[in-house]
Scaffold this motif. Sequence first.
Motif, PDB file in Angstrom:
ATOM      1  N   GLN A  34      -0.078  70.829  58.486  1.00  0.00           N
ATOM      2  CA  GLN A  34       0.306  70.405  57.142  1.00  0.00           C
ATOM      3  C   GLN A  34       1.306  69.244  57.137  1.00  0.00           C
ATOM      4  O   GLN A  34       2.398  69.360  56.572  1.00  0.00           O
ATOM      5  CB  GLN A  34       0.857  71.591  56.353  1.00  0.00           C
ATOM      6  N   PRO A  35       0.947  68.137  57.769  1.00  0.00           N
ATOM      7  CA  PRO A  35       1.855  66.981  57.782  1.00  0.00           C
ATOM      8  C   PRO A  35       1.940  66.339  56.400  1.00  0.00           C
ATOM      9  O   PRO A  35       1.099  66.588  55.542  1.00  0.00           O
ATOM     10  CB  PRO A  35       1.198  66.029  58.779  1.00  0.00           C
ATOM     11  N   ASN A  36       2.946  65.495  56.234  1.00  0.00           N
ATOM     12  CA  ASN A  36       3.035  64.803  54.954  1.00  0.00           C
ATOM     13  C   ASN A  36       1.927  63.752  54.876  1.00  0.00           C
ATOM     14  O   ASN A  36       1.369  63.335  55.891  1.00  0.00           O
ATOM     15  CB  ASN A  36       4.436  64.218  54.722  1.00  0.00           C
ATOM     16  N   PRO A  37       1.577  63.337  53.662  1.00  0.00           N
ATOM     17  CA  PRO A  37       0.459  62.411  53.479  1.00  0.00           C
ATOM     18  C   PRO A  37       0.611  61.082  54.233  1.00  0.00           C
ATOM     19  O   PRO A  37      -0.378  60.518  54.704  1.00  0.00           O
ATOM     20  CB  PRO A  37       0.430  62.166  51.970  1.00  0.00           C
ATOM     21  N   GLU A  38       1.828  60.597  54.355  1.00  0.00           N
ATOM     22  CA  GLU A  38       2.037  59.326  55.059  1.00  0.00           C
ATOM     23  C   GLU A  38       1.698  59.461  56.543  1.00  0.00           C
ATOM     24  O   GLU A  38       1.082  58.574  57.136  1.00  0.00           O
ATOM     25  CB  GLU A  38       3.483  58.841  54.898  1.00  0.00           C
ATOM     26  N   GLU A  39       2.103  60.578  57.141  1.00  0.00           N
ATOM     27  CA  GLU A  39       1.795  60.807  58.556  1.00  0.00           C
ATOM     28  C   GLU A  39       0.291  60.956  58.770  1.00  0.00           C
ATOM     29  O   GLU A  39      -0.265  60.438  59.731  1.00  0.00           O
ATOM     30  CB  GLU A  39       2.516  62.054  59.071  1.00  0.00           C
ATOM     31  N   LEU A  40      -0.343  61.660  57.843  1.00  0.00           N
ATOM     32  CA  LEU A  40      -1.789  61.843  57.937  1.00  0.00           C
ATOM     33  C   LEU A  40      -2.510  60.505  57.788  1.00  0.00           C
ATOM     34  O   LEU A  40      -3.487  60.238  58.494  1.00  0.00           O
ATOM     35  CB  LEU A  40      -2.253  62.840  56.875  1.00  0.00           C
ATOM     36  N   GLN A  41      -2.016  59.645  56.915  1.00  0.00           N
ATOM     37  CA  GLN A  41      -2.610  58.316  56.737  1.00  0.00           C
ATOM     38  C   GLN A  41      -2.479  57.488  58.001  1.00  0.00           C
ATOM     39  O   GLN A  41      -3.398  56.758  58.385  1.00  0.00           O
ATOM     40  CB  GLN A  41      -1.961  57.599  55.552  1.00  0.00           C
ATOM     41  N   THR A  42      -1.357  57.609  58.684  1.00  0.00           N
ATOM     42  CA  THR A  42      -1.160  56.890  59.951  1.00  0.00           C
ATOM     43  C   THR A  42      -2.202  57.322  60.979  1.00  0.00           C
ATOM     44  O   THR A  42      -2.783  56.492  61.672  1.00  0.00           O
ATOM     45  CB  THR A  42       0.267  57.139  60.497  1.00  0.00           C
ATOM     46  N   ILE A  43      -2.435  58.628  61.065  1.00  0.00           N
ATOM     47  CA  ILE A  43      -3.446  59.140  61.986  1.00  0.00           C
ATOM     48  C   ILE A  43      -4.829  58.651  61.580  1.00  0.00           C
ATOM     49  O   ILE A  43      -5.627  58.219  62.420  1.00  0.00           O
ATOM     50  CB  ILE A  43      -3.415  60.686  62.036  1.00  0.00           C
ATOM     51  N   GLU A  44      -5.133  58.695  60.295  1.00  0.00           N
ATOM     52  CA  GLU A  44      -6.439  58.232  59.814  1.00  0.00           C
ATOM     53  C   GLU A  44      -6.659  56.758  60.154  1.00  0.00           C
ATOM     54  O   GLU A  44      -7.751  56.364  60.575  1.00  0.00           O
ATOM     55  CB  GLU A  44      -6.571  58.446  58.306  1.00  0.00           C
TER      56      GLU A  44
END
Length: 77
Positions: A34-44
């Motif tokens: 459950q990472p924050n959206p910004e971290e998930l966007q970085t991975i994406e």
Amino acid sequence: MMLLTDKWKLEGLQEGLKKGYIKSILNLINLKFQPNPEELQTIENKLSSFEDEQKFEEVLRIVATADSFEEVKNKIL
């Protein structure tokens, strides 16, 4: 010799496979960490740069076996 329409179909299949891998990896990360959206966007963004199916499979293994989101980030980014 490959027809142009066959080439387009193959490219479409490859793009669909890539999107499926990215979606699966992001869903798994979300479920586990459950990472924050910004971290998930970085991975994406990083995943979007991959072209090799083996790389996506490697990342799936990393996420599946990781104990923390930091571990995932360190290995993927």
